[in-house]
Design an enzyme around this catalytic site. Structure first.
Site, PDB file in Angstrom:
ATOM      1  N   LYS A  68     -49.929   1.082 -28.289  1.00 62.04           N
ATOM      2  CA  LYS A  68     -50.388   2.362 -27.724  1.00 62.04           C
ATOM      3  C   LYS A  68     -51.183   3.184 -28.742  1.00 62.04           C
ATOM      4  O   LYS A  68     -52.201   3.769 -28.408  1.00 62.04           O
ATOM      5  CB  LYS A  68     -49.158   3.150 -27.300  1.00 62.04           C
ATOM      6  N   ARG A 103     -41.785  12.747 -21.064  1.00 60.91           N
ATOM      7  CA  ARG A 103     -40.696  11.791 -21.252  1.00 60.91           C
ATOM      8  C   ARG A 103     -39.598  12.018 -20.218  1.00 60.91           C
ATOM      9  O   ARG A 103     -38.693  11.214 -20.122  1.00 60.91           O
ATOM     10  CB  ARG A 103     -40.098  11.953 -22.646  1.00 60.91           C
ATOM     11  N   ARG A 111     -34.255   0.416 -29.274  1.00 63.18           N
ATOM     12  CA  ARG A 111     -35.410   1.249 -28.906  1.00 63.18           C
ATOM     13  C   ARG A 111     -35.956   0.839 -27.537  1.00 63.18           C
ATOM     14  O   ARG A 111     -36.377   1.676 -26.747  1.00 63.18           O
ATOM     15  CB  ARG A 111     -36.518   1.111 -29.955  1.00 63.18           C
TER      16      ARG A 111
END
Ligand code: AMP
Length: 207
Positions: free
Chosen positions: A13, A88, A166
């Site tokens: 990204k 988020r 993660r």
């Protein structure tokens, strides 16, 4: 062009955001970078969020939304922006919808196995932050930074146990957003398994 980038750690990204920023001539706004800058400059906001970032938690929505609202009101965002790391949560996505109409939400799709291979091979120069990959982008001399000659390190969060965690956190946080934007017809899936140049070509075409 107002776009949001979604994608797991290791999807590339950051690299694609830099390409998109240059190509579309719009700023790349990473909320993680904004928080880290505030912490570095010891601002009031920085003091408020320092412990949260250190613990890997999420900064409260109201604080994050205010920061993004102020940032996208700046002059350089007149023609659009690339949001990275925001939204988020659904509350953040709803607040963003009140602030502007997005053109697209790009979801970089990549297998967990690819992500693990990418991240576990990643090495970093401790003083400059320059990134390498032991297979895909090796330094000239094994284990040493090309410019400074320092020993390269592996970030703790790039170690295999941390990567799995993660990825789990990412999936948990992001799935509701993917569903939210799919329903709004804004989601654009991009296969992120290839080389960054190819992924970027696909992204341009899809937008
Ligand atoms: P990142 O660089 O995107 O991984 O973000 C680093 C840290 O900044 C995260 O672990 C959170 O503590 C905080 N952060 C970044 N973006 C947000 C957001 N949209 N909402 C809440 N906290 C965030």
């Amino acid at each position: 062009m107002k776009i949001v980038l979604l994608g797991p750690p290791g999807a590339g990204k950051g690299t694609l955001a830099v390409k998109a920023k240059e190509y579309y001539a719009i700023p790349h706004i990473s909320t993680g970078d904004l928080f880290r800058n505030n912490i570095k400059n010891e601002t009031e906001l920085g003091k408020k969020v320092k412990a949260i970032l250190a613990a890997g938690g999420l900064v409260p929505d109201s604080v994050t939304i205010d920061m993004v609202k102020n940032r996208i009101a700046e002059d350089d965002c007149k023609n659009g922006f690339i949001l990275d790391g925001f939204p988020r949560t659904i509350a953040q996505a709803e607040a963003l919808a009140e602030l502007c109409d997005l053109d697209a939400v790009v979801d970089f799709v990549v297998d967990n196995e690819d992500v693990i291979a990418r991240l576990s091979g990643r090495r970093m120069c401790p003083s400059t932050g320059r990134l390498y990959h032991i297979l895909f982008n090796p330094p000239k001399v094994e284990g040493k930074d090309d410019d400074t000659g320092e020993d390269l390190i592996q970030r703790d969060d790039d170690k295999p146990e941390a990567i799995s965690h993660r990825l789990e956190v990412y999936a948990e946080q992001t799935q509701p957003l993917i569903d939210y934007y799919k329903e709004k017809g804004l989601l654009v899936d991009i296969d992120a398994s290839g080389k960054p140049e190819d992924v970027f070509e696909n992204m341009k075409k899809s937008l």
